[in-house]
Motif scaffolding. Structure first.
Motif, PDB file in Angstrom:
ATOM      1  N   SER A  66       0.969  -1.268  -0.062  1.00  0.00           N
ATOM      2  CA  SER A  66       0.065  -0.082   0.107  1.00  0.00           C
ATOM      3  C   SER A  66       0.685   1.242   0.048  1.00  0.00           C
ATOM      4  O   SER A  66       0.134   2.344  -0.136  1.00  0.00           O
ATOM      5  N   ALA A  67       2.162   1.188  -0.088  1.00  0.00           N
ATOM      6  CA  ALA A  67       2.996   2.275  -0.044  1.00  0.00           C
ATOM      7  C   ALA A  67       2.808   3.261  -1.169  1.00  0.00           C
ATOM      8  O   ALA A  67       2.388   2.670  -2.162  1.00  0.00           O
ATOM      9  N   THR A  68       2.907   4.598  -0.801  1.00  0.00           N
ATOM     10  CA  THR A  68       2.706   5.596  -2.032  1.00  0.00           C
ATOM     11  C   THR A  68       3.743   6.548  -2.118  1.00  0.00           C
ATOM     12  O   THR A  68       4.564   6.748  -0.982  1.00  0.00           O
ATOM     13  N   VAL A  69       3.836   7.288  -3.039  1.00  0.00           N
ATOM     14  CA  VAL A  69       4.748   8.544  -3.205  1.00  0.00           C
ATOM     15  C   VAL A  69       4.103   9.438  -2.080  1.00  0.00           C
ATOM     16  O   VAL A  69       5.185  10.112  -1.467  1.00  0.00           O
ATOM     17  N   GLY A  70       3.076   9.472  -1.938  1.00  0.00           N
ATOM     18  CA  GLY A  70       2.514  10.725  -0.680  1.00  0.00           C
ATOM     19  C   GLY A  70       3.046  10.159   0.651  1.00  0.00           C
ATOM     20  O   GLY A  70       3.348  11.314   1.279  1.00  0.00           O
ATOM     21  N   ASP A  71       3.532   8.904   0.702  1.00  0.00           N
ATOM     22  CA  ASP A  71       4.208   8.715   2.061  1.00  0.00           C
ATOM     23  C   ASP A  71       5.414   8.914   2.042  1.00  0.00           C
ATOM     24  O   ASP A  71       6.014   9.433   3.232  1.00  0.00           O
ATOM     25  N   LEU A  72       6.395   8.860   0.966  1.00  0.00           N
ATOM     26  CA  LEU A  72       7.475   9.353   0.793  1.00  0.00           C
ATOM     27  C   LEU A  72       7.561  10.918   1.150  1.00  0.00           C
ATOM     28  O   LEU A  72       8.310  11.646   1.731  1.00  0.00           O
ATOM     29  N   ALA A  73       6.649  11.626   0.539  1.00  0.00           N
ATOM     30  CA  ALA A  73       6.388  12.979   0.632  1.00  0.00           C
ATOM     31  C   ALA A  73       6.412  13.551   2.184  1.00  0.00           C
ATOM     32  O   ALA A  73       6.899  14.577   2.406  1.00  0.00           O
ATOM     33  N   ALA A  74       5.464  12.647   2.758  1.00  0.00           N
ATOM     34  CA  ALA A  74       5.288  12.696   4.410  1.00  0.00           C
ATOM     35  C   ALA A  74       6.577  12.866   4.973  1.00  0.00           C
ATOM     36  O   ALA A  74       6.912  13.659   5.841  1.00  0.00           O
ATOM     37  N   LEU A  75       7.547  11.749   4.660  1.00  0.00           N
ATOM     38  CA  LEU A  75       8.820  11.806   5.196  1.00  0.00           C
ATOM     39  C   LEU A  75       9.598  12.941   5.175  1.00  0.00           C
ATOM     40  O   LEU A  75      10.079  13.452   5.984  1.00  0.00           O
ATOM     41  N   VAL A  76       9.758  13.446   3.695  1.00  0.00           N
ATOM     42  CA  VAL A  76      10.321  14.658   3.600  1.00  0.00           C
ATOM     43  C   VAL A  76       9.911  15.828   4.379  1.00  0.00           C
ATOM     44  O   VAL A  76      10.734  16.844   5.086  1.00  0.00           O
ATOM     45  N   LEU A  77       8.572  16.174   4.439  1.00  0.00           N
ATOM     46  CA  LEU A  77       8.137  17.026   5.143  1.00  0.00           C
ATOM     47  C   LEU A  77       8.205  16.870   6.851  1.00  0.00           C
ATOM     48  O   LEU A  77       8.756  18.011   7.618  1.00  0.00           O
ATOM     49  N   ARG A  78       8.448  15.537   7.296  1.00  0.00           N
ATOM     50  CA  ARG A  78       8.983  15.424   8.655  1.00  0.00           C
ATOM     51  C   ARG A  78      10.305  16.051   8.644  1.00  0.00           C
ATOM     52  O   ARG A  78      11.145  16.529   9.761  1.00  0.00           O
ATOM     53  N   LEU A  79      11.204  15.629   7.795  1.00  0.00           N
ATOM     54  CA  LEU A  79      12.559  16.056   7.729  1.00  0.00           C
ATOM     55  C   LEU A  79      12.861  17.571   7.833  1.00  0.00           C
ATOM     56  O   LEU A  79      13.429  18.166   8.736  1.00  0.00           O
ATOM     57  N   ALA A  80      11.997  18.167   7.194  1.00  0.00           N
ATOM     58  CA  ALA A  80      12.057  19.582   7.050  1.00  0.00           C
ATOM     59  C   ALA A  80      11.540  20.299   8.280  1.00  0.00           C
ATOM     60  O   ALA A  80      12.057  21.282   8.735  1.00  0.00           O
ATOM     61  N   ASP A  81      10.381  19.571   8.794  1.00  0.00           N
ATOM     62  CA  ASP A  81      10.125  20.209  10.292  1.00  0.00           C
ATOM     63  C   ASP A  81      10.945  19.980  11.241  1.00  0.00           C
ATOM     64  O   ASP A  81      11.103  20.921  12.143  1.00  0.00           O
ATOM     65  N   ALA A  82      11.685  18.786  11.264  1.00  0.00           N
ATOM     66  CA  ALA A  82      12.674  18.538  12.177  1.00  0.00           C
ATOM     67  C   ALA A  82      13.894  19.689  12.206  1.00  0.00           C
ATOM     68  O   ALA A  82      14.543  19.788  13.381  1.00  0.00           O
ATOM     69  N   GLN A  83      13.937  20.248  11.036  1.00  0.00           N
ATOM     70  CA  GLN A  83      14.998  21.311  10.824  1.00  0.00           C
ATOM     71  C   GLN A  83      14.505  22.656  11.236  1.00  0.00           C
ATOM     72  O   GLN A  83      15.221  23.883  11.060  1.00  0.00           O
TER      73      GLN A  83
END
Length: 405
Positions: A66-83
């Motif tokens: 069920s993995a999606t590109v949207g899941d990967l995009a959410a990971l990127v946003l989490r990385l950005a938020d952490a910074q």
């Protein structure tokens, strides 16, 4: 539920505009190494590994198909938020580019500017990706290795040290993480959403010889995204930024210069030092640089800063010559002046930069003609000593003398 962040590395001045770099399936964040020194001069660069790739855990994506590109995009946003980054520039290769397009269409308020490299708005028939996911789940990523050189690179580049290193990254991928990325590409189709990317300056880059995402895929994106620019790189396959780094780097620098408010040649001392330290470590190795830093005293500190900013942050980060060529020039100059200690260090650096032992031998022979036989004789002795030391340190014994170590 995603609870962790992907493995990532930060380079460049901490106060510079943020830039996130996304990799392609089967590679690690090392796929961006050819562009990193130049981009880190003007940006705070964050590179990340896909789930199951590099040092990122596979469990960051669901393994049930069920993995999606949207899941990967959410990971990127989490990385950005952490910074603490509200907005950031983004560049991605292949699936990394798909992540960038997803962000630009779904969260455009977060994306300052976008570069999509050898990517697509739809990566072919979903059933082919489901079949690949099943194959890798059953047999591991070794099942993909034989087909990648002809897809990732032209035949001229497939035996290069950098190509071989990226194939090693593929072999090291976790099968579940790789398969989940295939699942994400199977369900991905942003073609109808591309015209909505109206507030994000977009650059699209294609390898003219790319069989995975041919130039037609790039033109489809560039034609649909309002105001997008398009670059086709001759003599490059799917990993165009690795095979032909100079034109790709130049295009990215020009595109992202708008984020800094400066032209691509303007930088301050902090940026030069950060870029210089990045390329110095890449060429000479962390162990050597760490030893040099540890030996720094108040008396030598200004000199260390000088060579980091000027030699490594200005000269070695230039775009006009690749690192192989710079190594040839450096070896010749050191031979001419009899700087044997520096020569030994740069013999190792030349191998890191992709020269083979045979090619180093050719440089030494050329130097015998123009620098003198005694200088070349000493250089051959230094080279042999370096090669012997490297062979003794190799756990699997001596390497092929015609190949880079």
């Amino acid at each position: 539920m995603i609870t962790d962040l992907p493995h990532h590395l930060l380079d460049g001045p901490a106060t510079a505009p943020p830039l996130i770099l996304g990799p392609s399936v089967g590679t690690s964040l090392a796929v961006w190494e050819p562009q990193l020194p130049a981009l880190a001069r003007t940006h705070r660069v964050l590179r990340w590994d896909l789930p199951g790739h590099g040092r990122s855990p596979a469990g960051l994506l669901p393994s049930d198909g069920s993995a999606t590109v949207g899941d990967l995009a959410a990971l990127v946003l989490r990385l950005a938020d952490a910074q603490g980054w509200e907005r950031f520039a983004y560049a991605g290769i292949s699936i990394g580019g798909a992540v960038g397009l997803h962000l630009a269409t779904h969260r455009p308020e977060r994306v300052e500017s976008l570069a999509v490299v050898c990517s697509s708005a739809r990566f072919g028939d979903p059933s082919a990706w489901r079949e690949r996911a099943a194959l890798v789940r059953a047999e591991g990523t070794e099942a993909m290795v034989a087909s990648r050189p002809g897809t990732w690179f032209s035949h001229r580049f497939a035996d290069s040290p950098r190509a071989i290193a990226l194939l090693a990254d593929l072999r090291a991928c976790d099968r579940a993480g790789y398969a989940a990325c295939c699942d994400a590409l199977a369900s991905y189709d942003l073609r109808s959403a591309l015209p909505s990317v109206t507030g994000v300056p977009t650059l699209v880059v294609a390898g003219r010889d790319d069989p995975a995402t041919p130039p037609a895929h790039a033109r489809e994106i560039a034609d649909a995204v309002p105001g997008a620019s398009l670059l086709e790189v001759a003599g490059a396959a799917h990993l165009a930024g690795v095979e032909r780094p100079e034109p790709v780097t130049a295009a990215l620098l020009a595109h992202f210069a708008q984020d800094t408010g400066t032209d691509t040649d303007t930088t301050d001392d902090a940026s030069r030092h950060a870029a210089g330290m990045t390329v110095r470590r890449a060429v000479l190795g962390d162990a050597h640089v760490d030893r040099a830093i540890a030996r720094t005293t108040p008396f030598t500190a200004r000199f260390q800063d000088f060579i980091t900013r000027y030699a490594w942050g200005e000269i070695w980060t230039g775009d006009a010559l690749d690192r192989r060529t710079r190594s040839c020039i450096t070896l010749t100059a050191l031979i001419a002046h009899g700087h044997d200690a520096e020569l030994a260090m740069h013999m190792r650096a030349a191998l890191t930069n992709g020269l083979t032992r045979e090619e180093i031998g050719e440089v030494l022979l050329q130097s015998a003609v123009y620098c003198g036989v005694p200088a070349a004789n000493s250089a051959f002795a230094t080279a042999q000593r370096v090669f012997d030391e490297m062979d003794r340190d190799r756990p699997d014994g001596p390497s092929n003398p015609s190949r880079s170590s």
